[in-house]
Motif scaffolding. Sequence first.
Motif, short mmCIF file in Angstrom:
data_model
loop_
_atom_site.label_atom_id
_atom_site.label_comp_id
_atom_site.label_asym_id
_atom_site.label_seq_id
_atom_site.Cartn_x
_atom_site.Cartn_y
_atom_site.Cartn_z
N THR A 119 -0.09 6.46 3.81
CA THR A 119 -0.04 5.01 4.02
C THR A 119 -0.45 4.28 2.75
O THR A 119 0.17 3.29 2.35
CB THR A 119 -0.96 4.60 5.18
N GLU A 122 2.27 4.50 0.28
CA GLU A 122 3.37 3.63 0.68
C GLU A 122 3.11 2.19 0.23
O GLU A 122 4.00 1.49 -0.24
CB GLU A 122 3.55 3.68 2.20
N GLU A 126 5.30 -0.13 -2.45
CA GLU A 126 5.83 -1.47 -2.24
C GLU A 126 5.56 -2.35 -3.46
O GLU A 126 6.42 -3.15 -3.86
CB GLU A 126 5.19 -2.10 -1.00
N VAL A 220 10.40 6.32 -1.58
CA VAL A 220 9.87 5.60 -0.41
C VAL A 220 10.45 6.17 0.88
O VAL A 220 9.74 6.40 1.85
CB VAL A 220 10.19 4.09 -0.51
N SER A 221 11.77 6.41 0.85
CA SER A 221 12.43 6.96 2.04
C SER A 221 11.86 8.32 2.40
O SER A 221 11.56 8.60 3.57
CB SER A 221 13.93 7.07 1.78
N ARG A 224 8.26 7.92 3.78
CA ARG A 224 8.23 7.38 5.14
C ARG A 224 8.66 8.42 6.18
O ARG A 224 8.12 8.47 7.28
CB ARG A 224 9.11 6.13 5.23
N ASN A 225 9.63 9.24 5.80
CA ASN A 225 10.04 10.32 6.71
C ASN A 225 8.89 11.30 6.92
O ASN A 225 8.64 11.77 8.04
CB ASN A 225 11.25 11.06 6.13
N LYS A 227 5.72 10.63 6.60
CA LYS A 227 4.68 9.94 7.38
C LYS A 227 5.02 9.96 8.88
O LYS A 227 4.15 10.22 9.71
CB LYS A 227 4.53 8.51 6.88
N GLU A 228 6.27 9.69 9.22
CA GLU A 228 6.68 9.69 10.63
C GLU A 228 6.52 11.08 11.23
O GLU A 228 6.09 11.24 12.38
CB GLU A 228 8.13 9.22 10.76
#
Length: 430
Positions: A119, A122, A126, A220-221, A224-225, A227-228
């Motif tokens: 997080t 991430e 940004e 980033v992609s 995020r994957n 992280k999910e």
Amino acid sequence: MRRKIRSIIFLVLSLALAVSSPSLGQQAAQPGSRPASQSAAQPSARPAGLPAAQPGTQPTELEKQIRGQEKELEQTKKELEQKRKKARLLMGKEKTAFQALKRTEEELRLTEKYVQKLTKREETFERELTATRDEVTGAREALRLQTELLAWRLREIYKYGRTNSLEFLLSSESFAQLLSRFRYLALVAESDRNLMQGFDHERLQFEASEAKLSHQLAGVSSLRNEKEKEKGNLLTLKTRKRQTASQIQNERRSYEEAAKELEGAAARIQAVLEQLERRRREELAKKIPAPEWMAQAEFEKNRGTLNWPVSGSITGKFGNNTHPRFGTTTFNPGVDISAPLGTEIRAVAKARVDYSSWLAGLGNCIILDHGGGYYTIYAHASEVFVRVGQEVAIGQAIGKVGDSGSLKGSCLHFEIRKGKQALDPTAWLR
């Protein structure tokens, strides 16, 4: 003499031909070509989102932060993978539910830590993306202006061509004028070369910025994957932990192991408090100045008037607690307050943070020093907002309620100590 003049004129005309040759058009016709000095502008392979380092330049604060975060992420992921590998080997081999719970708790803690770092990365991503998008916009505008200027110059070359330059030289009325005009043409040719190099530079800058943005978006992609996926693992581990904790309440041997773990946690707290008290006495002996509020020991004056650290019901009272089924008696040096996951934990009085770390059996634990040898302890936190050495105000949020190290689900374990002596918190709270 005439022969010498003809030789000089021939040399000047040869140079003029070279100067006025359509080198600009030749360069423009080769989009892939660029000056050797610009070859370093190509983007190179690098970690996702990490700005390309320029030779001889010091990394920015953001770049240092990024490198630090990526190093921490890699280290935490490696540690988590090792723990999961070990967990797979032990799966189903534990003799008691408590042993299974400890394994799950360790994996859960590392997974939460990894998700928190993802997080944080991430959020930095940004910031990177915003800066890189601005960089791409600026590079695009610079390239547009350079392209317009180059297009104008190419039109001029197309209109007048090389012969105009020769006519311009040959129409000179004197040798001095010939040299003057030659120098003028040389300056024009130099300007054309600079223009082409400028265009090439802006084009490369734009391509590098776009490549960096594309690289960061891919990073980033991917992040995020990841992280999910880890958030899904968290849910699985939390469900397993609740089921195992419930099983322990009905399994005598596991419950007794859990009771021993709590005794061990109490001993660890004692050791920490002894160390803190030793440090406090040393500071007093050395006459190290303490904050006025701490020196006055205001905490003692507020007995019976302190606000609760969280609102909730007491699920574990101070003192001896007997298990209703097994008859096993354990001593609770504080109170356990049931509260929803994520509820803010607030300091009951002004204090200094003396301890903030993980303790087996208590999870994330915070110890506040209120002066005069008084301490408050907050355990099972899901998040911690404060750091060691920080001063906190009355009612300041210091963390969030969690279930780290807890067998009772989401709750806060709260203690008040005078030195090492445990005091009944309900006598101090209103």
